[in-house]
Scaffold this motif. Structure first.
Motif, PDB file in Angstrom:
ATOM      1  N   VAL A  69       0.843  -1.210   0.090  1.00 42.82           N
ATOM      2  CA  VAL A  69      -0.005   0.035  -0.013  1.00 42.82           C
ATOM      3  C   VAL A  69       0.703   1.211   0.034  1.00 42.82           C
ATOM      4  O   VAL A  69       1.727   1.371   0.862  1.00 42.82           O
ATOM      5  CB  VAL A  69      -0.945  -0.102   1.218  1.00 42.82           C
ATOM      6  CG1 VAL A  69      -1.634   1.360   1.331  1.00 42.82           C
ATOM      7  CG2 VAL A  69      -1.799  -1.259   1.076  1.00 42.82           C
ATOM      8  N   TYR A  91      -0.106  -0.630  -4.844  1.00 44.05           N
ATOM      9  CA  TYR A  91      -1.435   0.299  -4.817  1.00 44.05           C
ATOM     10  C   TYR A  91      -0.894   1.991  -4.454  1.00 44.05           C
ATOM     11  O   TYR A  91      -0.412   1.854  -3.600  1.00 44.05           O
ATOM     12  CB  TYR A  91      -2.168  -0.224  -3.651  1.00 44.05           C
ATOM     13  CG  TYR A  91      -3.698   0.468  -3.821  1.00 44.05           C
ATOM     14  CD1 TYR A  91      -4.452   0.030  -4.383  1.00 44.05           C
ATOM     15  CD2 TYR A  91      -3.906   1.627  -2.654  1.00 44.05           C
ATOM     16  CE1 TYR A  91      -5.638   0.582  -4.406  1.00 44.05           C
ATOM     17  CE2 TYR A  91      -5.179   2.162  -3.049  1.00 44.05           C
ATOM     18  CZ  TYR A  91      -6.229   1.479  -3.656  1.00 44.05           C
ATOM     19  OH  TYR A  91      -7.443   2.186  -3.883  1.00 44.05           O
ATOM     20  N   LEU A 146      -5.689   5.501  -0.838  1.00 42.74           N
ATOM     21  CA  LEU A 146      -5.665   4.234   0.304  1.00 42.74           C
ATOM     22  C   LEU A 146      -7.089   4.421   0.995  1.00 42.74           C
ATOM     23  O   LEU A 146      -7.271   3.292   1.565  1.00 42.74           O
ATOM     24  CB  LEU A 146      -4.591   4.953   1.352  1.00 42.74           C
ATOM     25  CG  LEU A 146      -4.164   3.955   2.496  1.00 42.74           C
ATOM     26  CD1 LEU A 146      -2.675   4.398   3.124  1.00 42.74           C
ATOM     27  CD2 LEU A 146      -5.271   4.232   3.890  1.00 42.74           C
ATOM     28  N   LEU A 149      -9.326   1.692  -0.275  1.00 41.90           N
ATOM     29  CA  LEU A 149      -8.920   0.255  -0.210  1.00 41.90           C
ATOM     30  C   LEU A 149     -10.237  -0.594  -0.157  1.00 41.90           C
ATOM     31  O   LEU A 149     -10.910  -0.497   0.664  1.00 41.90           O
ATOM     32  CB  LEU A 149      -7.900   0.004   0.582  1.00 41.90           C
ATOM     33  CG  LEU A 149      -6.328   0.088   0.413  1.00 41.90           C
ATOM     34  CD1 LEU A 149      -5.585   0.105   1.502  1.00 41.90           C
ATOM     35  CD2 LEU A 149      -6.079  -0.790  -0.821  1.00 41.90           C
ATOM     36  N   GLY A 157       0.386  -8.338   3.431  1.00 41.46           N
ATOM     37  CA  GLY A 157       0.349  -6.954   3.047  1.00 41.46           C
ATOM     38  C   GLY A 157       1.735  -6.146   3.608  1.00 41.46           C
ATOM     39  O   GLY A 157       2.223  -6.539   4.661  1.00 41.46           O
ATOM     40  N   MET A 159       3.105  -2.001   4.053  1.00 41.26           N
ATOM     41  CA  MET A 159       2.943  -0.612   4.051  1.00 41.26           C
ATOM     42  C   MET A 159       3.936   0.320   4.556  1.00 41.26           C
ATOM     43  O   MET A 159       4.130   0.439   5.761  1.00 41.26           O
ATOM     44  CB  MET A 159       1.563  -0.126   4.623  1.00 41.26           C
ATOM     45  CG  MET A 159       1.261   1.360   4.548  1.00 41.26           C
ATOM     46  SD  MET A 159      -0.289   2.095   5.170  1.00 41.26           S
ATOM     47  CE  MET A 159       0.209   1.711   7.133  1.00 41.26           C
ATOM     48  N   PHE A 180      -5.410   0.066   5.913  1.00 41.18           N
ATOM     49  CA  PHE A 180      -4.471  -0.873   5.575  1.00 41.18           C
ATOM     50  C   PHE A 180      -4.822  -2.305   6.252  1.00 41.18           C
ATOM     51  O   PHE A 180      -4.891  -3.218   5.496  1.00 41.18           O
ATOM     52  CB  PHE A 180      -3.046  -0.385   5.826  1.00 41.18           C
ATOM     53  CG  PHE A 180      -2.016  -1.352   5.904  1.00 41.18           C
ATOM     54  CD1 PHE A 180      -1.703  -2.161   4.801  1.00 41.18           C
ATOM     55  CD2 PHE A 180      -1.315  -1.904   7.066  1.00 41.18           C
ATOM     56  CE1 PHE A 180      -0.743  -3.382   4.484  1.00 41.18           C
ATOM     57  CE2 PHE A 180      -0.396  -2.760   7.016  1.00 41.18           C
ATOM     58  CZ  PHE A 180       0.145  -3.340   5.977  1.00 41.18           C
TER      59      PHE A 180
END
Length: 260
Positions: A69, A91, A146, A149, A157, A159, A180
């Motif tokens: 992310v 992303y 974000l 999402l 994941g 970030m 997130f």
């Protein structure tokens, strides 16, 4: 155009107010990732070892989809996902960064080789014979905010330097962390990195906002969405000085998404 400095950045600035499409990925990479710094190497080891330990204890039920992310102009978070994922989504909001990512995924620049080399000193990363081919095969770049999402869509994941580096608002920082973690399925492992005590940062000709956070704030923000302990690793200033003025160090947080 008026270019601000950290000392000027007293006014609250929200994510939607920042000039993301004017972000200069070439300047960012040249300043941050031209070579592997000691602090990034520490982060890579922490995340590599956490994901490896997680999957040594838990066999996934099926193929895993991964997400990074707010990828920006940074590939090494995606590298940490490569051995585990059937597909990876990068992303990113900024149009300029999306263009940069799309240029790198087919065959990334040589400066990233030492980042991968550090990961590949450990299994199962060492079994990825051609990381460029692997990244090209499984990765797609998706432009998006974000805060938009999708919910519970990914099984792992990352970030890195996003939630605290896009706003001066602590409430918006908390919302970004919640978004997130909410994008992950229950039980999914995650790794997130934060600048500690950041007052904002310049990229090229633009200045971007930041929310100053510390270890306790990171832990307390992640805890409601984490199964068990949030593993926190503070990363101090490296020998020779920090990356830039206006921050106190880095923080790595690893954990598993809890059930809702």
């Amino acid at each position: 155009m008026v270019h601000r400095t950290p000392e000027d950045g007293k006014r609250q600035e929200l994510n939607d107010e920042a000039p993301w499409d004017s972000f200069d990925p070439l300047a960012y990479v040249d300043h941050n990732y031209r070579r592997l710094r000691d602090d990034d190497a520490q982060i890579i080891r922490v995340v590599r070892d956490y994901f490896t330990d997680h999957f040594s204890r838990r066999n996934p039920a099926g193929p895993i989809s991964g997400i990074d992310v707010g990828s920006g102009a940074n590939l090494y978070p995606a590298f940490t996902l490569l051995p585990w994922c059937e597909d990876i989504t990068l992303y990113e909001r900024s149009e300029a960064n999306v263009v940069w990512l799309e240029s790198q995924v087919p065959s990334y620049g040589a400066n990233w080789d030492e980042f991968w080399d550090l990961l590949s000193r450990s299994e199962p990363y060492a079994r990825v014979a051609d990381p460029r081919a692997a990244l090209r095969k499984v990765t797609r770049v998706k432009q998006g905010n974000l805060f938009d999402l999708p919910h519970a869509g990914w099984g792992i994941g990352t970030m890195f330097f996003v939630a605290e580096s896009m706003t001066t608002s602590f409430k918006e920082f908390q919302g970004a962390v919640e978004r997130f973690t909410g994008a992950l399925v229950p039980g999914a492992p995650y790794a997130a990195a934060f600048m500690q005590g950041s007052v904002g940062y310049a990229v090229g000709e633009e200045f971007f906002p930041a929310c100053s956070v510390d270890v306790d704030q990171v832990r307390e923000t992640l805890a409601p969405f984490t199964d068990g302990e949030v593993r926190i690793t503070p990363i101090g200033m490296p020998p020779g000085g920090g990356l830039r003025p206006g921050y106190e160090g880095m923080i790595v947080a690893c954990g598993r998404r809890n059930s809702e």
